[in-house]
Design an enzyme around this catalytic site. Structure first.
Site, mmCIF file in Angstrom:
data_model
loop_
_atom_site.group_PDB
_atom_site.id
_atom_site.type_symbol
_atom_site.label_atom_id
_atom_site.label_comp_id
_atom_site.label_asym_id
_atom_site.label_seq_id
_atom_site.Cartn_x
_atom_site.Cartn_y
_atom_site.Cartn_z
ATOM 1 N N GLU A 118 0.822 -1.549 0.548
ATOM 2 C CA GLU A 118 -0.079 -0.142 0.107
ATOM 3 C C GLU A 118 0.766 1.771 -0.004
ATOM 4 O OE1 GLU A 118 -3.324 0.248 -0.073
ATOM 5 O OE2 GLU A 118 -3.544 -2.338 0.327
ATOM 6 N N ARG B 26 -17.908 -0.536 6.483
ATOM 7 C CA ARG B 26 -19.298 -1.211 5.290
ATOM 8 C C ARG B 26 -19.556 -2.377 6.612
ATOM 9 N NH1 ARG B 26 -19.463 -5.778 2.947
ATOM 10 N NH2 ARG B 26 -17.553 -6.320 3.075
ATOM 11 N N CYS C 78 -7.614 -2.220 7.844
ATOM 12 C CA CYS C 78 -6.358 -1.931 7.285
ATOM 13 C C CYS C 78 -5.636 -0.618 7.695
ATOM 14 C CB CYS C 78 -6.687 -3.179 6.446
ATOM 15 S SG CYS C 78 -6.298 -4.517 6.634
ATOM 16 N N HIS D 8 -1.241 -6.020 1.127
ATOM 17 C CA HIS D 8 -2.594 -6.636 1.505
ATOM 18 C C HIS D 8 -2.691 -7.792 0.633
ATOM 19 C CE1 HIS D 8 -5.574 -3.124 2.214
ATOM 20 N NE2 HIS D 8 -5.701 -3.881 2.891
#
Length: 212
Positions: free
Chosen positions: A78, A88, A141, A165
């Protein structure tokens, strides 16, 4: 270098998280790096405190967090984390922040100061699917990567930090033929390659961006 590598506990009603499964299989010595391992809770409220206590009682040159990104088909270092929690689904403590700043006195975003392109290329050089990601999401994350950037900015100026990830592993996608996965041993090999590349003081100048 002394590197702390972290993975996460399972979440979202799953009984396995490939990030932690892969971290546990990493060698204790990778190249010239000494590796320590730490399992983090998938919890917005708990993860910061655990990281804070760990860094206060140990000296690490690098903290590299690993997380699960279901639906991705590559191992993805990342580039950046943003100052927002927007979940979510609830975390493992049934907490679901929406449009909430992670640190009110933090920057809008923190960029990993690891050689993320060199790490990505090192994964690819092993014949493994690797890609540079420009979004760590808005779940735990991203929160973790952002908090590491905040700590580097405010308290540990010499700390190097980053996040990778990883995809699901095959046993997580049984009955889901359209969902990508990657064997655990390949994830371990990809993470090992990425960690070896951390030795680079300067990143590679490569076209690993997107057209989006």
């Amino acid at each position: 270098m002394h590197i702390l590598v972290t993975g996460f506990a399972p979440f979202d009603n799953q009984n396995i998280n490939p990030s932690w499964e892969a971290v546990t299989q990493l060698e204790d010595i990778i190249g010239t790096h000494t590796i320590d391992k730490l399992k983090l809770p998938t919890s917005f409220k708990k993860v910061d405190n655990i990281i804070n206590k760990t860094l206060a009682s140990n000296h690490y040159d690098v903290v590299l967090a690993i997380g699960q990104a279901g639906g991705r088909n590559a191992i993805t270092p990342e580039r950046v984390a943003i100052n927002i929690d927007d979940a979510r689904i609830p975390d493992n403590d049934d907490f679901q922040p929406i449009d909430q700043a992670i640190h009110l006195d933090g920057a809008p975003a923190y960029f990993s100061n690891l050689p993320v392109k060199a790490m990505t290329q090192s994964i690819i050089n092993q014949g493994l699917p690797g890609a540079l990601s420009n979004s760590a999401g808005t779940f735990v994350c991203n929160h973790t990567l952002y908090h590491l950037g905040y700590l580097q900015d405010k308290h540990y100026p010499h700390l190097r930090f980053g996040f990778i990830h990883v995809p699901y592993i095959p046993e997580q996608v049984i009955g889901k033929p359209d969902t990508p996965s990657m064997p655990l041993e390949k994830i371990v090999a990809g993470l090992t390659a990425a960690i070896e590349a951390i030795s680079n003081d300067e990143d590679l100048h490569l076209a690993l961006g997107t057209t989006e």
